[in-house]
Design an enzyme around this catalytic site. Structure first.
Site, short mmCIF file in Angstrom:
data_model
loop_
_atom_site.label_atom_id
_atom_site.label_comp_id
_atom_site.label_asym_id
_atom_site.label_seq_id
_atom_site.Cartn_x
_atom_site.Cartn_y
_atom_site.Cartn_z
N HIS A 103 -52.31 25.30 14.01
CA HIS A 103 -51.70 24.20 13.25
C HIS A 103 -51.77 24.43 11.75
O HIS A 103 -51.25 23.62 10.97
CB HIS A 103 -52.33 22.84 13.64
CG HIS A 103 -53.70 22.59 13.10
ND1 HIS A 103 -54.83 22.62 13.89
CD2 HIS A 103 -54.13 22.28 11.86
CE1 HIS A 103 -55.89 22.32 13.15
NE2 HIS A 103 -55.49 22.12 11.91
N ASP B 188 -54.81 26.09 20.21
CA ASP B 188 -54.75 26.02 18.74
C ASP B 188 -55.43 27.25 18.14
O ASP B 188 -56.57 27.20 17.68
CB ASP B 188 -55.43 24.74 18.27
CG ASP B 188 -55.11 24.41 16.82
OD1 ASP B 188 -54.30 25.14 16.21
OD2 ASP B 188 -55.66 23.42 16.30
N SER C 288 -60.15 23.16 9.07
CA SER C 288 -59.49 23.66 10.27
C SER C 288 -59.36 25.18 10.20
O SER C 288 -59.09 25.75 9.15
CB SER C 288 -58.09 23.05 10.40
OG SER C 288 -58.17 21.71 10.79
#
Length: 236
Positions: free
Chosen positions: A69, A112, A194
């Site tokens: 992402h 992810d 992230s």
């Protein structure tokens, strides 16, 4: 399915409508400078000319792993970094190719994972080196830590120096079904980190920071993707 697993399914479903796109270290402390030489900061130039940030980690002298992402129009990779000062930190290494997992879903957040191929190989030093990836195993890893430059809990800007925090994983079958590790509670990454590694047991990367909220954190489970990872690394 027991009541605890049912609760986790509900929480996972709710997270997909507002999943974390970057992360912050909550409840942590500043890391010892250059004690995590595999860590990289990703400067993301988006399609609307907006700049965002994610974390990542070196898996070779030419590849960085991060979250899918964290896709962008242009990437700059900062290696060997401890402090980041916007407009003063030298320009990072450009990325020649981004390889997000083919089954990544921005709707569900599953799979992810992404590899970034650097435009030039990095030279390993005391402050710059890759991390080993965990092999497939059934036992839940212990003594885990996450690091990054995300926002601290009471600030809205990136941390000027890398921070880190210990996290404890929980053993729930729903996590295995979705190829993810799970930690409960507020402590851990949230906004700004992230793509950073979940590092456990003798400095081995077991997961990739994916999504979560103030109740839980989700990490993509690296051992479940070793065939995919090694397949792309061998192609180079």
């Amino acid at each position: 399915m027991g009541p605890q697993n049912t609760w986790v399914v509900l929480v996972l479903g709710l997270s997909l409508r507002g999943q974390v796109q970057t992360g912050e270290i909550i409840g942590g402390h500043e890391a010892v400078p250059h004690s995590r030489p595999y860590m990289v900061l990703l400067e993301l130039k988006m399609w609307q000319n907006e700049t965002r940030y994610c974390d990542g980690f070196l898996v070779s002298d030419e590849f960085v792993m991060t979250a899918a992402h964290c896709q962008a129009r242009i990437y700059y990779v900062h290696v060997g970094l401890h402090k980041f000062i916007n407009n003063q930190t030298p320009k990072g290494i450009e990325v020649s190719r981004a390889i997000p997992h083919e089954e990544f879903s921005s709707t569900t957040g599953f799979n992810d994972l992404m590899l970034l191929q650097l435009s030039k190989k990095v030279k390993f030093t005391e402050h710059v080196r890759p991390i080993h990836l965990a092999c497939r195993r059934d036992l839940l890893p212990q003594r885990c830590i996450v690091s990054g430059w995300g926002h601290s809990e009471d600030k809205h800007d990136m941390a000027s120096a890398m921070r880190e925090v210990n996290v404890t994983l929980v053993n729930l079958t729903i996590s295995a079904e979705h190829h993810a590790y799970l930690s409960l509670g507020k402590i851990g990454p949230s906004y700004g980190d992230s793509g950073g590694p979940l590092v456990c047991e003798d400095e081995v990367a077991y997961g990739v920071v994916s999504r979560g909220d103030r109740c839980f954190k989700i990490f993509t489970k690296i051992p479940d993707y070793l065939v995919w990872i090694e397949g792309h690394l061998r192609k180079m």
